[in-house]
Structures are given as C-alpha cells and as structure tokens.
Design a protein around this motif. Structure first.
Motif, mmCIF file in Angstrom:
data_model
loop_
_atom_site.group_PDB
_atom_site.id
_atom_site.type_symbol
_atom_site.label_atom_id
_atom_site.label_comp_id
_atom_site.label_asym_id
_atom_site.label_seq_id
_atom_site.Cartn_x
_atom_site.Cartn_y
_atom_site.Cartn_z
ATOM 1 N N ASN A 1 0.827 -1.088 -0.001
ATOM 2 C CA ASN A 1 0.013 0.031 -0.013
ATOM 3 C C ASN A 1 0.873 1.129 -0.079
ATOM 4 O O ASN A 1 1.819 1.087 0.955
ATOM 5 N N VAL A 2 0.464 2.240 -0.762
ATOM 6 C CA VAL A 2 0.977 3.426 -0.920
ATOM 7 C C VAL A 2 0.246 4.406 0.196
ATOM 8 O O VAL A 2 -1.066 4.797 -0.114
ATOM 9 N N ILE A 3 0.924 5.087 1.030
ATOM 10 C CA ILE A 3 0.449 5.991 2.069
ATOM 11 C C ILE A 3 0.534 7.373 1.758
ATOM 12 O O ILE A 3 1.769 7.750 1.818
ATOM 13 N N ASP A 4 -0.390 8.147 1.405
ATOM 14 C CA ASP A 4 -0.206 9.600 1.399
ATOM 15 C C ASP A 4 -0.671 10.199 2.839
ATOM 16 O O ASP A 4 -1.734 9.970 3.236
ATOM 17 N N ASP A 5 0.209 10.992 3.240
ATOM 18 C CA ASP A 5 0.043 11.503 4.424
ATOM 19 C C ASP A 5 -0.247 13.044 4.314
ATOM 20 O O ASP A 5 0.583 13.791 5.309
ATOM 21 N N GLY A 6 -0.413 13.358 3.353
ATOM 22 C CA GLY A 6 -0.648 14.782 3.119
ATOM 23 C C GLY A 6 -0.273 15.571 2.055
ATOM 24 O O GLY A 6 -0.185 16.694 1.587
ATOM 25 N N GLN A 7 0.665 14.950 1.485
ATOM 26 C CA GLN A 7 1.292 15.442 0.095
ATOM 27 C C GLN A 7 0.673 15.817 -1.168
ATOM 28 O O GLN A 7 0.566 17.017 -1.552
ATOM 29 N N ALA A 8 -0.584 15.228 -1.448
ATOM 30 C CA ALA A 8 -1.669 15.872 -2.399
ATOM 31 C C ALA A 8 -2.117 17.082 -1.895
ATOM 32 O O ALA A 8 -2.143 18.161 -2.495
ATOM 33 N N GLU A 9 -2.673 17.139 -0.755
ATOM 34 C CA GLU A 9 -3.576 18.136 -0.244
ATOM 35 C C GLU A 9 -2.488 19.338 -0.131
ATOM 36 O O GLU A 9 -2.695 20.458 -0.448
ATOM 37 N N ARG B 1 -3.382 19.372 -5.014
ATOM 38 C CA ARG B 1 -3.958 18.437 -5.855
ATOM 39 C C ARG B 1 -4.895 17.292 -5.417
ATOM 40 O O ARG B 1 -4.958 17.070 -4.392
ATOM 41 N N THR B 2 -5.689 16.815 -6.215
ATOM 42 C CA THR B 2 -6.569 15.888 -5.723
ATOM 43 C C THR B 2 -6.116 14.313 -6.154
ATOM 44 O O THR B 2 -6.127 13.444 -5.468
ATOM 45 N N ALA B 3 -5.059 14.273 -7.027
ATOM 46 C CA ALA B 3 -4.377 13.136 -7.532
ATOM 47 C C ALA B 3 -3.015 13.200 -6.789
ATOM 48 O O ALA B 3 -2.368 14.172 -6.628
ATOM 49 N N SER B 4 -2.726 11.924 -6.143
ATOM 50 C CA SER B 4 -1.660 12.037 -4.949
ATOM 51 C C SER B 4 -0.350 12.263 -5.781
ATOM 52 O O SER B 4 0.405 12.921 -5.113
ATOM 53 N N ALA B 5 0.090 11.495 -6.890
ATOM 54 C CA ALA B 5 1.208 11.519 -7.192
ATOM 55 C C ALA B 5 1.401 12.726 -8.359
ATOM 56 O O ALA B 5 0.682 13.081 -9.097
ATOM 57 N N THR B 6 2.534 13.184 -8.313
ATOM 58 C CA THR B 6 3.341 13.984 -9.385
ATOM 59 C C THR B 6 3.349 13.478 -10.500
ATOM 60 O O THR B 6 3.622 12.225 -10.485
ATOM 61 N N ARG B 7 3.899 14.420 -11.583
ATOM 62 C CA ARG B 7 4.308 13.423 -12.838
ATOM 63 C C ARG B 7 5.519 12.779 -12.527
ATOM 64 O O ARG B 7 5.659 11.574 -13.171
ATOM 65 N N ALA B 8 6.479 13.291 -11.843
ATOM 66 C CA ALA B 8 7.599 12.804 -11.841
ATOM 67 C C ALA B 8 7.665 11.512 -11.008
ATOM 68 O O ALA B 8 8.224 10.331 -11.090
ATOM 69 N N GLU B 9 6.751 11.487 -9.817
ATOM 70 C CA GLU B 9 6.457 10.128 -9.099
ATOM 71 C C GLU B 9 5.752 9.143 -9.925
ATOM 72 O O GLU B 9 6.150 7.910 -9.956
ATOM 73 N N ALA B 10 4.746 9.540 -10.631
ATOM 74 C CA ALA B 10 4.231 8.767 -11.703
ATOM 75 C C ALA B 10 4.979 8.028 -12.541
ATOM 76 O O ALA B 10 4.974 6.622 -12.736
ATOM 77 N N ASP B 11 6.021 8.842 -13.134
ATOM 78 C CA ASP B 11 7.324 8.190 -14.029
ATOM 79 C C ASP B 11 7.965 7.139 -13.535
ATOM 80 O O ASP B 11 8.375 6.163 -13.982
ATOM 81 N N ALA B 12 8.330 7.588 -11.989
ATOM 82 C CA ALA B 12 9.125 6.441 -11.284
ATOM 83 C C ALA B 12 8.492 5.129 -10.946
ATOM 84 O O ALA B 12 9.162 4.145 -10.921
ATOM 85 N N VAL B 13 7.070 5.395 -10.668
ATOM 86 C CA VAL B 13 6.466 4.128 -10.390
ATOM 87 C C VAL B 13 6.260 3.368 -11.733
ATOM 88 O O VAL B 13 6.533 2.243 -11.702
ATOM 89 N N ASP B 14 6.040 4.011 -12.778
ATOM 90 C CA ASP B 14 5.993 3.444 -14.033
ATOM 91 C C ASP B 14 7.236 2.532 -14.344
ATOM 92 O O ASP B 14 7.409 1.409 -14.688
ATOM 93 N N CYS C 1 7.616 6.539 -5.159
ATOM 94 C CA CYS C 1 6.436 6.971 -5.016
ATOM 95 C C CYS C 1 6.671 8.287 -3.916
ATOM 96 O O CYS C 1 5.690 9.013 -3.758
ATOM 97 N N ASN C 2 7.649 8.507 -3.190
ATOM 98 C CA ASN C 2 7.943 9.499 -2.300
ATOM 99 C C ASN C 2 6.837 9.303 -1.443
ATOM 100 O O ASN C 2 6.418 10.501 -0.891
ATOM 101 N N ARG C 3 6.496 8.188 -0.786
ATOM 102 C CA ARG C 3 5.614 8.092 0.355
ATOM 103 C C ARG C 3 6.151 6.928 1.105
ATOM 104 O O ARG C 3 6.797 6.165 0.750
ATOM 105 N N LYS C 4 5.272 6.680 2.380
ATOM 106 C CA LYS C 4 5.332 5.580 3.045
ATOM 107 C C LYS C 4 4.797 4.479 2.378
ATOM 108 O O LYS C 4 3.872 4.629 1.646
ATOM 109 N N ILE C 5 5.142 3.214 2.639
ATOM 110 C CA ILE C 5 4.461 2.019 2.206
ATOM 111 C C ILE C 5 4.217 1.032 3.375
ATOM 112 O O ILE C 5 5.034 0.873 4.457
ATOM 113 N N GLU C 6 2.922 0.649 3.091
ATOM 114 C CA GLU C 6 2.795 -0.591 4.271
ATOM 115 C C GLU C 6 2.794 -2.010 3.413
ATOM 116 O O GLU C 6 2.018 -1.874 2.305
#
Length: 112
Positions: A6-14, A18-31, A102-107
């Motif tokens: 699980n990818v945990i958003d702890d406030g990055q998007a807000e 943004r309503t989408a959690s990931a930035t373009r750079a984060e989405a590219d890194a996940v891809d 993701c630049n996020r915590k992971i569960e």
C-alpha cells in the motif's frame, strides 16, 4: 508469496493543492519500477481521493453508509500493488524501492 504493498499519502497531495496523489515525476518513477519488476506485479492501481470513499456496514438489519474513510483521514491509501515475490526479504527490498519511487510511506502485508 503474494504481498499487498500500500502507498500511504500523509498529506502530500493536499499540501500541493492536488486531488491526484502523485506528481508526474512520481508517476514516471512508479511506471519505471513497474516495468523493472515485470511479472512480479500481479495488479497495481491508484485509488481515488478520500472524499470519494464510503464506509458500508450491513451487519445489522438496517445497513449504514457513511461518507469518508474508515480511519484517520490524515493518512490514506493512495494506491497499491499486489506482488508475487519469493519471500518477505525480497518484499521488504521492493517496498523500500516503492517508497523511493512514490515518495511515500509504504505499508507491506503478506496476503493470506
């Protein structure tokens, strides 16, 4: 073994307005991570914003539905993977890579 990652958003998007959690750079890194992991990724998806959530409880005669998350909305699942990996040690290494991408915590949790 299969694992839920699980990818945990702890406030990055807000914080970024943004309503989408990931930035373009984060989405590219996940891809890139998904491509590198190949067949180990059984399924992966982003999850909509907490404002789209509804908690349903139909265990009693009168079902209830409550808008929002089941838990503390300060942290929420923004996406997830189901991965097929050889063991818990490999899963931990992949979870660390996912946290960086993701630049996020992971569960990380084994599936039963």
């Amino acid at each position: 073994m299969q694992f839920l990652v699980n990818v945990i958003d702890d406030g990055q998007a807000e914080a970024a307005g943004r309503t989408a959690s990931a930035t373009r750079a984060e989405a590219d890194a996940v891809d890139a991570l998904n491509e590198r992991l190949g067949d180990a990724v059984v399924f992966a998806a982003g999850v909509s914003a907490p404002s789209d959530a509804v908690v349903v409880d139909a265990r009693r005669a009168e079902p209830t539905t409550v808008p929002g998350l089941v838990g503390d909305p300060a942290e929420f699942v923004a996406g997830f993977w189901v991965m097929d990996l050889p063991d818990a040690e490999a899963a931990l290494r992949v979870a660390q890579e996912a946290s960086v991408a993701c630049n996020r915590k992971i569960e990380l949790r084994p599936l039963l």
